[in-house]
Design a protein around this motif. Structure first.
Motif, PDB file in Angstrom:
ATOM      1  N   TRP A 105      -0.721   3.697  16.022  1.00  9.59           N
ATOM      2  CA  TRP A 105       0.392   3.827  15.076  1.00  9.59           C
ATOM      3  C   TRP A 105       0.826   2.467  14.538  1.00  9.59           C
ATOM      4  O   TRP A 105       1.100   2.326  13.342  1.00  9.59           O
ATOM      5  CB  TRP A 105       1.593   4.529  15.721  1.00  9.59           C
ATOM      6  CG  TRP A 105       2.797   4.396  14.839  1.00  9.59           C
ATOM      7  CD1 TRP A 105       3.077   5.108  13.705  1.00  9.59           C
ATOM      8  CD2 TRP A 105       3.848   3.425  14.969  1.00  9.59           C
ATOM      9  NE1 TRP A 105       4.238   4.648  13.116  1.00  9.59           N
ATOM     10  CE2 TRP A 105       4.730   3.612  13.883  1.00  9.59           C
ATOM     11  CE3 TRP A 105       4.131   2.416  15.884  1.00  9.59           C
ATOM     12  CZ2 TRP A 105       5.879   2.826  13.700  1.00  9.59           C
ATOM     13  CZ3 TRP A 105       5.256   1.638  15.710  1.00  9.59           C
ATOM     14  CH2 TRP A 105       6.122   1.856  14.623  1.00  9.59           C
ATOM     15  N   THR A 106       0.896   1.446  15.390  1.00 11.75           N
ATOM     16  CA  THR A 106       1.324   0.128  14.905  1.00 11.75           C
ATOM     17  C   THR A 106       0.347  -0.424  13.873  1.00 11.75           C
ATOM     18  O   THR A 106       0.757  -1.084  12.912  1.00 11.75           O
ATOM     19  CB  THR A 106       1.490  -0.886  16.052  1.00 11.75           C
ATOM     20  OG1 THR A 106       0.253  -1.015  16.773  1.00 11.75           O
ATOM     21  CG2 THR A 106       2.591  -0.472  17.005  1.00 11.75           C
ATOM     22  N   LEU A 107      -0.940  -0.167  14.051  1.00 13.44           N
ATOM     23  CA  LEU A 107      -1.920  -0.568  13.042  1.00 13.44           C
ATOM     24  C   LEU A 107      -1.693   0.198  11.737  1.00 13.44           C
ATOM     25  O   LEU A 107      -1.815  -0.353  10.645  1.00 13.44           O
ATOM     26  CB  LEU A 107      -3.334  -0.312  13.563  1.00 13.44           C
ATOM     27  CG  LEU A 107      -3.798  -1.171  14.747  1.00 13.44           C
ATOM     28  CD1 LEU A 107      -5.104  -0.623  15.318  1.00 13.44           C
ATOM     29  CD2 LEU A 107      -3.990  -2.624  14.321  1.00 13.44           C
ATOM     30  N   HIS A 108      -1.397   1.477  11.865  1.00 13.38           N
ATOM     31  CA  HIS A 108      -1.207   2.371  10.722  1.00 13.38           C
ATOM     32  C   HIS A 108       0.055   2.022   9.942  1.00 13.38           C
ATOM     33  O   HIS A 108       0.067   1.988   8.708  1.00 13.38           O
ATOM     34  CB  HIS A 108      -1.132   3.810  11.245  1.00 13.38           C
ATOM     35  CG  HIS A 108      -1.343   4.861  10.217  1.00 13.38           C
ATOM     36  ND1 HIS A 108      -1.611   6.173  10.555  1.00 13.38           N
ATOM     37  CD2 HIS A 108      -1.311   4.838   8.858  1.00 13.38           C
ATOM     38  CE1 HIS A 108      -1.744   6.874   9.446  1.00 13.38           C
ATOM     39  NE2 HIS A 108      -1.559   6.094   8.400  1.00 13.38           N
ATOM     40  N   GLN A 109       1.137   1.740  10.654  1.00 11.64           N
ATOM     41  CA  GLN A 109       2.433   1.496  10.017  1.00 11.64           C
ATOM     42  C   GLN A 109       2.531   0.095   9.422  1.00 11.64           C
ATOM     43  O   GLN A 109       3.350  -0.139   8.515  1.00 11.64           O
ATOM     44  CB  GLN A 109       3.550   1.685  11.043  1.00 11.64           C
ATOM     45  CG  GLN A 109       4.957   1.652  10.464  1.00 11.64           C
ATOM     46  CD  GLN A 109       5.273   2.874   9.604  1.00 11.64           C
ATOM     47  OE1 GLN A 109       4.992   4.003   9.999  1.00 11.64           O
ATOM     48  NE2 GLN A 109       5.856   2.646   8.439  1.00 11.64           N
ATOM     49  N   GLN A 110       1.708  -0.840   9.884  1.00 12.50           N
ATOM     50  CA  GLN A 110       1.830  -2.238   9.461  1.00 12.50           C
ATOM     51  C   GLN A 110       1.852  -2.368   7.937  1.00 12.50           C
ATOM     52  O   GLN A 110       0.955  -1.896   7.243  1.00 12.50           O
ATOM     53  CB  GLN A 110       0.672  -3.057  10.030  1.00 12.50           C
ATOM     54  CG  GLN A 110       0.796  -4.546   9.750  1.00 12.50           C
ATOM     55  CD  GLN A 110      -0.366  -5.338  10.320  1.00 12.50           C
ATOM     56  OE1 GLN A 110      -1.428  -4.781  10.604  1.00 12.50           O
ATOM     57  NE2 GLN A 110      -0.176  -6.633  10.505  1.00 12.50           N
ATOM     58  N   GLY A 111       2.882  -3.006   7.441  1.00  8.72           N
ATOM     59  CA  GLY A 111       3.011  -3.234   6.009  1.00  8.72           C
ATOM     60  C   GLY A 111       3.653  -2.104   5.239  1.00  8.72           C
ATOM     61  O   GLY A 111       3.995  -2.271   4.062  1.00  8.72           O
ATOM     62  N   HIS A 112       3.854  -0.955   5.866  1.00 16.30           N
ATOM     63  CA  HIS A 112       4.474   0.183   5.195  1.00 16.30           C
ATOM     64  C   HIS A 112       5.954   0.241   5.564  1.00 16.30           C
ATOM     65  O   HIS A 112       6.325   0.759   6.614  1.00 16.30           O
ATOM     66  CB  HIS A 112       3.783   1.498   5.583  1.00 16.30           C
ATOM     67  CG  HIS A 112       2.428   1.660   4.978  1.00 16.30           C
ATOM     68  ND1 HIS A 112       2.221   1.868   3.639  1.00 16.30           N
ATOM     69  CD2 HIS A 112       1.194   1.631   5.549  1.00 16.30           C
ATOM     70  CE1 HIS A 112       0.930   1.964   3.395  1.00 16.30           C
ATOM     71  NE2 HIS A 112       0.278   1.820   4.544  1.00 16.30           N
ATOM     72  N   ARG A 113       6.802  -0.283   4.706  1.00 20.11           N
ATOM     73  CA  ARG A 113       8.240  -0.250   4.948  1.00 20.11           C
ATOM     74  C   ARG A 113       8.909   0.877   4.159  1.00 20.11           C
ATOM     75  O   ARG A 113      10.090   1.130   4.328  1.00 20.11           O
ATOM     76  CB  ARG A 113       8.877  -1.593   4.551  1.00 20.11           C
ATOM     77  CG  ARG A 113       8.399  -2.779   5.392  1.00 20.11           C
ATOM     78  CD  ARG A 113       8.811  -2.638   6.854  1.00 20.11           C
ATOM     79  NE  ARG A 113       8.298  -3.717   7.673  1.00 20.11           N
ATOM     80  CZ  ARG A 113       8.938  -4.861   7.886  1.00 20.11           C
ATOM     81  NH1 ARG A 113      10.114  -5.074   7.330  1.00 20.11           N
ATOM     82  NH2 ARG A 113       8.410  -5.791   8.651  1.00 20.11           N
ATOM     83  N   ASP A 114       8.136   1.529   3.271  1.00 18.49           N
ATOM     84  CA  ASP A 114       8.729   2.552   2.409  1.00 18.49           C
ATOM     85  C   ASP A 114       8.336   3.967   2.801  1.00 18.49           C
ATOM     86  O   ASP A 114       8.706   4.931   2.122  1.00 18.49           O
ATOM     87  CB  ASP A 114       8.333   2.304   0.949  1.00 18.49           C
ATOM     88  CG  ASP A 114       6.820   2.278   0.749  1.00 18.49           C
ATOM     89  OD1 ASP A 114       6.092   2.199   1.767  1.00 18.49           O
ATOM     90  OD2 ASP A 114       6.367   2.351  -0.402  1.00 18.49           O
ATOM     91  N   ALA A 115       7.588   4.130   3.888  1.00 17.72           N
ATOM     92  CA  ALA A 115       7.159   5.477   4.289  1.00 17.72           C
ATOM     93  C   ALA A 115       6.830   5.504   5.770  1.00 17.72           C
ATOM     94  O   ALA A 115       6.412   4.495   6.352  1.00 17.72           O
ATOM     95  CB  ALA A 115       5.939   5.913   3.474  1.00 17.72           C
TER      96      ALA A 115
END
Length: 220
Positions: A105-115
């Motif tokens: 999940w941390t790899l997936h979420q990285q850089g996504h602050r809007d979703a």
């Protein structure tokens, strides 16, 4: 002197579960992953220092076995499981499943602050199918998905899932990490792999016919 009780900054505001979440159930490992990721995800998107730092630390555990990185002790969701629940679980398998789900999940979420990249509902197959044009198959992506289904060890499965998550991250396609954590827990017992593979394959096919429905799931 009056004492005021405050809520931790990383606590998300309470909200009622969606209709899909009410009918979707998770096992104890999946519920622990869901609880930990929801908290981190809220803090990460709100740019709360503690959550951003914790996410970065967990991300550095990708590719490493659970429990081998002292800096991550107590950070991957095992503390969400009480003693009574742990009594009925294989603790080693639970620890590996939570570690892998959280690092993915941390790899997936990285850089996504809007979703949110962790969303209850979409299973692995459905998420991968959403990477493809509607009504078409992208053979290179399909082959990567098939390779995940043929992994024989947890290390090889983890590597192949990281490849898929990298693609999901690039297209901002979310995944249900609570469901995945439950499946990773069961997958580690060879007798359960068939049911997990069927669930992944079924959700891939359903993802092609119900692509617009974010609640497509692969509950076994």
């Amino acid at each position: 002197m009056t004492t005021t009780t405050t809520t931790a900054a990383t606590d998300p505001p309470p909200s009622p579960p969606s209709a899909h979440e009410r009918r979707q159930s998770l096992g104890p490992v999946g519920a622990a992953a869901d609880a930990r990721i929801r908290r981190l995800q809220y803090g990460y998107r709100a740019d709360i220092t503690e959550a951003v730092s914790a996410s970065a630390r967990i991300r550095r555990g990708a590719g490493k076995a659970a429990g081998t990185v002292p800096d991550l002790w107590g950070m991957t969701g095992m503390d969400q499981l009480d003693d009574a629940t742990l009594t009925g679980l294989d603790v080693d398998r639970a620890e590996e499943a939570l570690h892998l789900a959280l690092t993915l999940w941390t790899l997936h979420q990285q850089g996504h602050r809007d979703a949110n990249m962790h969303v209850r509902g979409p299973g692995l197959g459905a998420a991968v199918r959403r990477l493809m044009p509607e009504g078409e198959l992208d053979e290179p992506i399909r082959k990567r998905f098939v390779r995940a289904g043929t992994a024989q060890t947890l290390d090889s499965l983890a590597q192949r899932l990281r490849e898929l998550v990298s693609l999901l991250r690039g297209d901002a396609v979310p995944l249900d990490y609570g469901l995945l954590a439950d499946q990773l827990y069961r997958w580690q017992k060879r007798a359960h792999r068939g049911e997990i593979h069927r669930a992944w394959g079924r959700s891939f096919h359903l993802g092609g016919t119900r692509r617009a429905d974010p609640a497509v799931t692969d509950t076994a």
